[in-house]
Enzyme design. Structure first.
Site, PDB file in Angstrom:
ATOM      1  N   CYS A  54       0.797  -1.229   0.000  1.00  0.00           N
ATOM      2  CA  CYS A  54       0.000   0.000   0.000  1.00  0.00           C
ATOM      3  C   CYS A  54       0.836   1.289   0.000  1.00  0.00           C
ATOM      4  CB  CYS A  54      -0.907   0.062   1.225  1.00  0.00           C
ATOM      5  SG  CYS A  54      -1.310  -1.506   2.010  1.00  0.00           S
ATOM      6  N   LYS A  57       3.339   1.901  -2.992  1.00  0.00           N
ATOM      7  CA  LYS A  57       2.484   1.983  -4.185  1.00  0.00           C
ATOM      8  C   LYS A  57       1.808   3.342  -4.270  1.00  0.00           C
ATOM      9  CE  LYS A  57      -1.692   0.855  -3.893  1.00  0.00           C
ATOM     10  NZ  LYS A  57      -2.810  -0.013  -3.477  1.00  0.00           N
ATOM     11  N   TYR A 183      -6.473  -5.734  -8.878  1.00  0.00           N
ATOM     12  CA  TYR A 183      -6.233  -4.312  -8.652  1.00  0.00           C
ATOM     13  C   TYR A 183      -4.753  -3.950  -8.707  1.00  0.00           C
ATOM     14  CZ  TYR A 183      -4.892  -4.814  -3.684  1.00  0.00           C
ATOM     15  OH  TYR A 183      -4.243  -5.121  -2.512  1.00  0.00           O
ATOM     16  N   HIS A 442     -20.581  22.524  -2.420  1.00  0.00           N
ATOM     17  CA  HIS A 442     -20.488  22.998  -3.794  1.00  0.00           C
ATOM     18  C   HIS A 442     -19.282  23.914  -3.966  1.00  0.00           C
ATOM     19  CE1 HIS A 442     -22.041  23.942  -7.728  1.00  0.00           C
ATOM     20  NE2 HIS A 442     -21.826  25.225  -7.485  1.00  0.00           N
ATOM     21  N   GLU A 447     -20.665  16.080  -4.340  1.00  0.00           N
ATOM     22  CA  GLU A 447     -22.045  16.547  -4.133  1.00  0.00           C
ATOM     23  C   GLU A 447     -23.035  15.822  -5.048  1.00  0.00           C
ATOM     24  OE1 GLU A 447     -23.096  20.630  -5.227  1.00  0.00           O
ATOM     25  OE2 GLU A 447     -21.389  20.706  -6.566  1.00  0.00           O
TER      26      GLU A 447
HETATM   27  P1  FAD Z   1       1.860  -8.836   5.953  1.00  0.00           P
HETATM   28  O1  FAD Z   1       1.694  -7.373   6.030  1.00  0.00           O
HETATM   29  O2  FAD Z   1       2.196  -9.461   4.678  1.00  0.00           O
HETATM   30  O3  FAD Z   1       2.894  -9.229   7.071  1.00  0.00           O
HETATM   31  C1  FAD Z   1       3.393 -10.528   7.236  1.00  0.00           C
HETATM   32  C2  FAD Z   1       4.787 -10.440   7.816  1.00  0.00           C
HETATM   33  O4  FAD Z   1       5.184 -11.720   8.297  1.00  0.00           O
HETATM   34  C3  FAD Z   1       5.835 -10.035   6.786  1.00  0.00           C
HETATM   35  O5  FAD Z   1       6.548  -8.923   7.259  1.00  0.00           O
HETATM   36  C4  FAD Z   1       6.725 -11.274   6.660  1.00  0.00           C
HETATM   37  O6  FAD Z   1       8.078 -10.960   6.399  1.00  0.00           O
HETATM   38  C5  FAD Z   1       6.551 -11.908   8.023  1.00  0.00           C
HETATM   39  N1  FAD Z   1       6.805 -13.344   8.046  1.00  0.00           N
HETATM   40  C6  FAD Z   1       6.297 -14.286   7.220  1.00  0.00           C
HETATM   41  N2  FAD Z   1       6.701 -15.517   7.607  1.00  0.00           N
HETATM   42  C7  FAD Z   1       7.473 -15.341   8.697  1.00  0.00           C
HETATM   43  C8  FAD Z   1       8.173 -16.248   9.568  1.00  0.00           C
HETATM   44  N3  FAD Z   1       8.110 -17.562   9.378  1.00  0.00           N
HETATM   45  N4  FAD Z   1       8.878 -15.735  10.596  1.00  0.00           N
HETATM   46  C9  FAD Z   1       8.936 -14.377  10.806  1.00  0.00           C
HETATM   47  N5  FAD Z   1       8.284 -13.498  10.027  1.00  0.00           N
HETATM   48  C10 FAD Z   1       7.552 -13.971   8.992  1.00  0.00           C
HETATM   49  N6  FAD Z   1      -4.107  -3.313   1.158  1.00  0.00           N
HETATM   50  C11 FAD Z   1      -4.869  -2.204   1.355  1.00  0.00           C
HETATM   51  O7  FAD Z   1      -5.669  -2.181   2.296  1.00  0.00           O
HETATM   52  N7  FAD Z   1      -4.749  -1.116   0.528  1.00  0.00           N
HETATM   53  C12 FAD Z   1      -3.875  -1.082  -0.509  1.00  0.00           C
HETATM   54  O8  FAD Z   1      -3.796  -0.083  -1.223  1.00  0.00           O
HETATM   55  C13 FAD Z   1      -3.052  -2.218  -0.726  1.00  0.00           C
HETATM   56  N8  FAD Z   1      -2.148  -2.231  -1.722  1.00  0.00           N
HETATM   57  C14 FAD Z   1      -1.341  -3.305  -1.895  1.00  0.00           C
HETATM   58  C15 FAD Z   1      -0.406  -3.282  -2.916  1.00  0.00           C
HETATM   59  C16 FAD Z   1       0.412  -4.347  -3.129  1.00  0.00           C
HETATM   60  C17 FAD Z   1       1.422  -4.295  -4.244  1.00  0.00           C
HETATM   61  C18 FAD Z   1       0.314  -5.492  -2.278  1.00  0.00           C
HETATM   62  C19 FAD Z   1       1.215  -6.683  -2.495  1.00  0.00           C
HETATM   63  C20 FAD Z   1      -0.609  -5.540  -1.254  1.00  0.00           C
HETATM   64  C21 FAD Z   1      -1.451  -4.445  -1.041  1.00  0.00           C
HETATM   65  N9  FAD Z   1      -2.411  -4.442  -0.028  1.00  0.00           N
HETATM   66  C22 FAD Z   1      -3.202  -3.339   0.152  1.00  0.00           C
HETATM   67  C23 FAD Z   1      -2.632  -5.626   0.823  1.00  0.00           C
HETATM   68  C24 FAD Z   1      -1.959  -5.478   2.197  1.00  0.00           C
HETATM   69  O9  FAD Z   1      -0.599  -5.194   2.014  1.00  0.00           O
HETATM   70  C25 FAD Z   1      -2.148  -6.750   2.988  1.00  0.00           C
HETATM   71  O10 FAD Z   1      -3.516  -7.081   3.063  1.00  0.00           O
HETATM   72  C26 FAD Z   1      -1.608  -6.628   4.412  1.00  0.00           C
HETATM   73  O11 FAD Z   1      -0.252  -6.299   4.408  1.00  0.00           O
HETATM   74  C27 FAD Z   1      -1.830  -7.934   5.172  1.00  0.00           C
HETATM   75  O12 FAD Z   1      -1.277  -7.842   6.454  1.00  0.00           O
HETATM   76  P2  FAD Z   1      -0.793  -9.151   7.199  1.00  0.00           P
HETATM   77  O13 FAD Z   1      -0.444  -8.716   8.603  1.00  0.00           O
HETATM   78  O14 FAD Z   1      -1.743 -10.246   7.044  1.00  0.00           O
HETATM   79  O15 FAD Z   1       0.530  -9.622   6.450  1.00  0.00           O
END
Ligand code: FAD
Length: 457
Positions: A54, A57, A183, A442, A447
């Protein structure tokens, strides 16, 4: 949580794997309630959203708008000459900002009392994880490991990039092919085209953005094409070769070929569960690898929980945050213990933006006997002088029987900002009469949503 005067048999009360959107929120909130929390992060603090999602981007989307804005300014009497685009400046400024955010996330975790392990963790038992070869015990384990880009196994797959690599390219490509219909693909096609690359968006289906309102999809296709993105639907890349000079040659299903400097695959994301130890411990996953959880985010092993992209419900940051907070409230606090997945507003930051909340026209017609469709399409006031041919679409779906607004959709500048406010109204159960009795601001585009008088269908 360990009781006062009672020594816990575990090293921690809660061990969170993954410091992304969901994991950080759950960890901080629990630690703030006195829970003994540890967090493991193997790659980057803040997870996908902050590092390769997010945030960067949206910074690139802002950048891509500038090129157009300079051009449009001429109609207002402002002439910018010698405008050039320097990719390393954008990329490196972005990296500086992300590094700043990583530091903020580190401080947030540590200052809230969490112990942070900057290493990979795996699950080795219902109450045990392994981090850097160390065994650590916890009363509960939270899997918040997010998702990972999926690139299909085609010949030449090694030559393509995904959203993981796109943010840090060495040089800005002159010619780009973006493959995908979701998206992320549409947004990156807009970024590349806006910054001056010849951009093709290739999708195997009839039309991109499946799941969005059909009219919104068609309108967006028309607007995105106006901005110079070449849309190529109903086709796919069969293989990719790299020439000696580094140029990529994509071969399409019909045998035609096309050269590109970069080919980006935005063909979906899979739950990040490979090698996590879930199978060995008995945590059930579905066939895509997503962790199966109850309404309370509990897995098949009662001491292990999961939230966010890894459970593959709605892959959005605010949803991962909401899940993290609901879980912590359920385990350690008071308040709402489940997540209401109804009426989640979303935006697509293509050009112009899409903002949407509630049912599509197709869904509304399936579920309600009589649906009124209000629709407005116009050229925004700004573009009367800017010379841009960009058009705006606004659409509202109303249940004739109850007058309830079922869905609101917009394609136009700042659609995400506008729809966020409208989502509150829909959550509150607003009827069309409530919209009609609201005075407009406006002159704005927004609006229009309170001045739609007659249904078009
Ligand atoms: P993540 O944020 O993916 O976090 C998971 C973390 O776990 C990572 O840091 C990873 O390194 C860590 N990890 C994984 N396995 C291990 C392990 N075994 N040991 C230690 N650490 C580990 N969402 C929006 O709401 N708006 C947007 O505009 C948007 N744009 C996006 C654009 C792109 C290009 C992408 C790829 C995604 C976008 N998203 C957006 C989606 C959003 O990024 C995710 O929904 C969100 O980050 C999910 O959060 P999460 O906590 O589930 O996982």
């Amino acid at each position: 949580m360990s009781q006062e005067n009672q020594v816990s048999q575990y090293d921690y009360d809660l061990f969170v794997i993954g410091a992304g959107s969901g994991g950080v929120r759950a960890a901080r909130m629990a630690a703030g309630m006195g829970v003994r929390v540890a967090v493991a992060e193997e790659r980057y603090l803040g997870g996908t959203c902050v590092n390769v999602g997010c945030v960067p981007k949206k910074l690139y989307v802002y950048a891509s708008h500038y090129a157009e804005t300079f051009h449009e300014a001429a109609g207002f009497g402002l002439h910018a000459s010698g405008v050039t685009f320097d990719w390393p400046t954008l990329r490196d400024n972005k990296t500086t900002e992300i590094t700043r955010l990583n530091g903020i996330y580190r401080n947030l975790l540590i200052n809230s009392g969490c112990e942070l392990f900057e290493a990979r963790a795996t699950v080795t038992g219902p109450n045990e994880v392994s981090v850097d070869g160390r065994r650590i015990t916890a009363e509960r384990i939270l899997i918040a490991t997010g998702g990972w880009p999926h690139v299909p196994d085609i010949p030449g797959r090694e030559h393509v990039i995904s959203s993981n690599e796109v943010f840090d390219l060495e040089t800005f490509p002159r010619r780009v092919i973006v493959l995908g219909g979701g998206y992320i693909a549409v947004e990156f096609a807009g970024i590349f085209a806006g910054l001056g690359a010849r951009t093709d968006l290739v999708y195997r289906g009839d039309l991109f953005l499946r799941g969005f309102d059909q009219e919104v999809r068609e309108f967006t296709a028309q607007e995105v094409a106006k901005k110079g993105v070449k849309l190529r639907f109903n086709t796919n890349i069969r293989s990719i070769k790299k020439a000696d000079d580094g140029v990529l040659i994509a071969e399409f299903e019909d045998g035609s070929t096309q050269e590109a400097d970069q080919i980006m695959y935005a063909t979906g994301r899979v739950p990040n569960t490979a090698g996590l130890g879930l199978e060995e411990v008995g945590v059930a996953t579905d066939k895509s690898g997503a962790v199966v959880v109850s309404d309370q985010f509990q897995t098949s092993i009662p001491s292990i929980y999961a939230i966010g992209d890894v459970i593959d419900r709605v892959q959005l940051t605010p949803v991962a945050l909401a899940e993290g907070m609901a879980l912590v409230r359920a385990l350690y606090g008071k308040g709402e213990k489940t997540v209401d997945y109804d009426l989640i507003p979303t935006a697509v930051f293509c050009q112009p933006n899409i903002g949407t909340v509630g049912l599509t026209e197709e869904q509304a017609r399936e579920r309600f006997a009589k649906v009124d469709v209000y629709r407005s399409e116009f050229r925004a006031m700004k573009h009367t002088l800017s010379g841009s041919q960009e058009r705006t679409l606004m659409k509202m779906l109303v249940d004739q029987e109850t007058d309830r607004v079922l869905g609101v959709h917009m394609v136009g500048a700042e659609a995400g900002e506008i729809i966020q406010g409208i989502a509150v109204a829909l959550k509150a159960g607003a009827t069309k009469a409530v919209f009609d009795s609201t005075i407009g601001i406006h002159p704005t585009a927004a609006e229009e949503f309170v001045t739609m008088r007659e249904p078009v269908r």
